[in-house]
Design a protein around this motif. Structure first.
Motif, PDB file in Angstrom:
ATOM      1  N   LEU A 106      -4.837   3.174   3.924  1.00  0.00           N
ATOM      2  CA  LEU A 106      -4.299   3.008   2.576  1.00  0.00           C
ATOM      3  C   LEU A 106      -5.349   2.460   1.623  1.00  0.00           C
ATOM      4  O   LEU A 106      -5.386   2.840   0.451  1.00  0.00           O
ATOM      5  N   LEU A 107      -6.215   1.570   2.117  1.00  0.00           N
ATOM      6  CA  LEU A 107      -7.296   1.047   1.279  1.00  0.00           C
ATOM      7  C   LEU A 107      -8.261   2.166   0.896  1.00  0.00           C
ATOM      8  O   LEU A 107      -8.706   2.250  -0.257  1.00  0.00           O
TER       9      LEU A 107
ATOM     10  N   THR B 184       0.247   4.947 -13.591  1.00  0.00           N
ATOM     11  CA  THR B 184       1.493   4.215 -13.377  1.00  0.00           C
ATOM     12  C   THR B 184       2.484   4.408 -14.516  1.00  0.00           C
ATOM     13  O   THR B 184       3.672   4.687 -14.282  1.00  0.00           O
TER      14      THR B 184
ATOM     15  N   GLY C 221       0.803  -1.206   0.000  1.00  0.00           N
ATOM     16  CA  GLY C 221       0.000   0.000   0.000  1.00  0.00           C
ATOM     17  C   GLY C 221       0.838   1.259   0.000  1.00  0.00           C
ATOM     18  O   GLY C 221       0.517   2.243  -0.687  1.00  0.00           O
TER      19      GLY C 221
ATOM     20  N   MET D 165      -8.542   6.921  -5.150  1.00  0.00           N
ATOM     21  CA  MET D 165      -7.704   7.164  -6.322  1.00  0.00           C
ATOM     22  C   MET D 165      -8.235   6.399  -7.530  1.00  0.00           C
ATOM     23  O   MET D 165      -8.336   6.955  -8.639  1.00  0.00           O
ATOM     24  N   ARG D 166      -8.580   5.139  -7.322  1.00  0.00           N
ATOM     25  CA  ARG D 166      -9.096   4.330  -8.417  1.00  0.00           C
ATOM     26  C   ARG D 166     -10.398   4.923  -8.966  1.00  0.00           C
ATOM     27  O   ARG D 166     -10.594   5.028 -10.174  1.00  0.00           O
TER      28      ARG D 166
ATOM     29  N   ASP E  62       1.338   7.136  -6.493  1.00  0.00           N
ATOM     30  CA  ASP E  62       0.238   8.103  -6.617  1.00  0.00           C
ATOM     31  C   ASP E  62       0.702   9.520  -6.308  1.00  0.00           C
ATOM     32  O   ASP E  62       0.294  10.480  -6.975  1.00  0.00           O
TER      33      ASP E  62
ATOM     34  N   GLN F  95      -5.962   2.865 -14.080  1.00  0.00           N
ATOM     35  CA  GLN F  95      -4.887   3.010 -13.094  1.00  0.00           C
ATOM     36  C   GLN F  95      -3.519   2.899 -13.756  1.00  0.00           C
ATOM     37  O   GLN F  95      -2.642   3.756 -13.574  1.00  0.00           O
TER      38      GLN F  95
ATOM     39  N   ASP G  20       2.269   1.737  -3.493  1.00  0.00           N
ATOM     40  CA  ASP G  20       1.277   2.355  -4.380  1.00  0.00           C
ATOM     41  C   ASP G  20       1.079   3.838  -4.050  1.00  0.00           C
ATOM     42  O   ASP G  20       0.902   4.663  -4.958  1.00  0.00           O
ATOM     43  N   LEU G  21       1.106   4.168  -2.776  1.00  0.00           N
ATOM     44  CA  LEU G  21       0.911   5.554  -2.362  1.00  0.00           C
ATOM     45  C   LEU G  21       2.018   6.457  -2.910  1.00  0.00           C
ATOM     46  O   LEU G  21       1.759   7.579  -3.364  1.00  0.00           O
TER      47      LEU G  21
ATOM     48  N   TRP H 295      -7.542   5.288   0.583  1.00  0.00           N
ATOM     49  CA  TRP H 295      -6.866   6.096  -0.430  1.00  0.00           C
ATOM     50  C   TRP H 295      -6.905   5.400  -1.792  1.00  0.00           C
ATOM     51  O   TRP H 295      -7.180   6.035  -2.816  1.00  0.00           O
ATOM     52  N   ARG H 296      -6.636   4.089  -1.803  1.00  0.00           N
ATOM     53  CA  ARG H 296      -6.629   3.349  -3.056  1.00  0.00           C
ATOM     54  C   ARG H 296      -8.004   3.394  -3.723  1.00  0.00           C
ATOM     55  O   ARG H 296      -8.120   3.574  -4.936  1.00  0.00           O
TER      56      ARG H 296
END
Length: 469
Positions: free
Chosen positions: A393-394, A221, A33, A400-401, A40, A216, A36-37, A396-397
């Motif tokens: 973190l979830l 990415t 996580g 973002m998604r 991002d 994503q 990934d952060l 945030w994910r």
């Protein structure tokens, strides 16, 4: 309440197993996580800082294509259901121009041959190429057959092609695609456009989850990889590779595409970097404040088909990639980081499976404690902090998604991003198991075959002007 000693012992073991599973999953989920952060944050910093440098043009001026000549490679095994409408759509969208379409077929696939032959009779730019070996071989092997046909044509006609453009038999091309390649191919060895999947009717969750994943990967990415100067893996569709670059590869190993690879497109991108070739991931708007010039296509609509496709990606990138492509240049930390992210997927699926198992164990433990009348075990402070971090973190994910999907496909699709994350996890777990078996079979000397899925082409052509920016 009387509680037998055996039941208490079993419950104690269940609590211990639950705690250890949760701790293991929490640690590795936190690492992933945070990884990934960071990506991002780099992406958002780039957007806020005006980092979209490759939006220097608004696609639409086709005049630049006149000085370039493109060879469109379309490998086709068992594609009789889609190849004719796909080619008609391509010809209609691109109109007259300096390009030729090479369609690779197999001698034991007469239906696809007949469909291509009928189009070739209508338009000379459609070139039917029939390989010598029965299919399916591999996609890369079919591409090599097309490359040999291109070289024969160049020798016979005395006119060279500038670049090879890769497409699949189900792709919906963009009218301004060749204009974008023409704006970049003069200064770059390869150009990759975004892929924006279409959601198949009746498959909002399975087919639709590809919308989210490509939003994503191609929305955030890959731009970050480009900012870091890391290798840019090609998607195998919507990419143009200069012919002089492909000839350098062919001179070194005999053929430009590696027929021994499950994911020849991904490895080709890494190979280009090793050669010192400049590559570009280009996200340009088709009009001011409009959606990007992108490649559209239906992706698998059923779980078994999606599992087959993703298993091939996992086996080729995350497993075989370790020994086939290595880690690049020694001190190239940005490239090492991105390759690590490519290859962490199988480990991530294992961690995800353990996390789901921990959730089941927590529920079972709570039920058992309620039935036996005892309080559940207290949470360890470290474990509680890790779980809180992962929940953050979830969140945030998810945000973002949802934002990335909404930006490309609109708020209706963005609203489906959360439930489709669960579906994507389920497909990924099944695909990881299949990928492991594919890799083991390859290590044991098993044959490499084109494990493709059945394709569909939209009955109503997609209109890029109606897309969301």
């Amino acid at each position: 309440m009387h509680r037998p000693g055996g039941m208490l012992m079993a419950l104690s073991i269940l609590d211990a197993v639950t705690r250890e599973l949760t701790l293991f999953a929490a640690i590795f989920l936190a690492v992933g996580g945070l990884d990934d952060l960071i990506v991002d944050m780099i992406f958002l910093f780039s957007c806020l800082g005006g980092g979209r440098r490759n939006q220097r043009i608004i696609a639409g001026d086709r005049s630049e294509t006149a000085e370039y000549r493109f060879a469109i490679f379309v490998p086709a095994w068992d594609e009789s259901a889609v190849i004719a409408p796909m080619l008609r759509s391509m010809l209609a969208r691109w109109g007259d121009g300096p390009y030729r379409i090479y369609v690779g077929t197999y001698p034991n696939d007469p239906a696809t041959i007949a469909a291509v032959l009928s189009l070739g009779a209508e338009d000379w730019r459609v070139r039917l190429v029939i390989g010598a070996r029965p299919g399916p071989t591999t996609k890369a092997d079919c591409l090599n057959v097309l490359w040999a046909a291109l070289e024969r044509d160049e020798a016979a006609e005395g006119e060279a092609f500038t670049a090879v453009v890769l497409h699949d038999a189900e792709d919906v091309v963009h009218p301004q695609e060749l204009a974008v390649y023409a704006s970049w191919v003069g200064t770059h060895g390869a150009v990759q456009l975004p892929v924006a999947p279409l959601c198949q009717p009746g498959s909002r969750l399975v087919s639709g989850h590809y919308l989210d994943e490509f939003a994503q990967s191609h929305g955030a990415t890959l731009p970050v990889r480009q900012m870091l100067g890391a290798s840019l893996p090609l998607a195998g569709v919507g990419c143009a590779i200069r012919c002089d670059v492909l000839r350098r590869i062919a001179d070194a190993r005999g053929t430009p595409f590696d027929a021994t690879s499950l994911t020849e497109d991904y490895e080709l991108g890494l190979r280009l970097r090793a050669l010192g070739t400049r590559c570009a991931f280009v996200r340009v708007p088709e009009r001011a404040n409009g959606p990007p010039v992108a490649i559209r296509a239906y992706f698998p609509a059923t779980v078994p088909a999606a599992v087959r496709q993703k298993a091939r990606w996992m086996a080729g990138i995350a497993l075989a990639g370790w020994d086939r492509t290595g880690w690049g240049q020694r001190w190239d930390l940005g490239d090492h980081w991105m390759r690590m992210r490519d290859r962490r997927v199988t480990l991530a699926m294992l961690v995800l499976a353990i996390a789901y198992a921990a959730l089941v164990c927590w529920g079972l433990s709570a039920l058992c404690h309620a039935l036996l009348g005892g309080p559940p075990p207290a949470w360890d402070p470290l474990l509680a902090q890790l779980v809180a971090l992962n929940l953050t973190l979830l969140g945030w994910r998810v945000a973002m998604r949802t934002a990335l999907v909404t930006r490309l496909h609109g708020w209706r699709e963005g609203g489906w991003a959360v439930p489709r994350m669960v579906v994507g996890n389920y497909i990924g777990l099944l695909a990881a198991r299949r990928a492991l078996w594919i890799y083991v079979r390859l290590l044991a000397g098993g044959p490499l075959r084109w494990d493709k899925t059945a394709h569909q082409f939209p009955s109503t052509p997609f209109d890029p002007q109606s897309a969301v920016a």
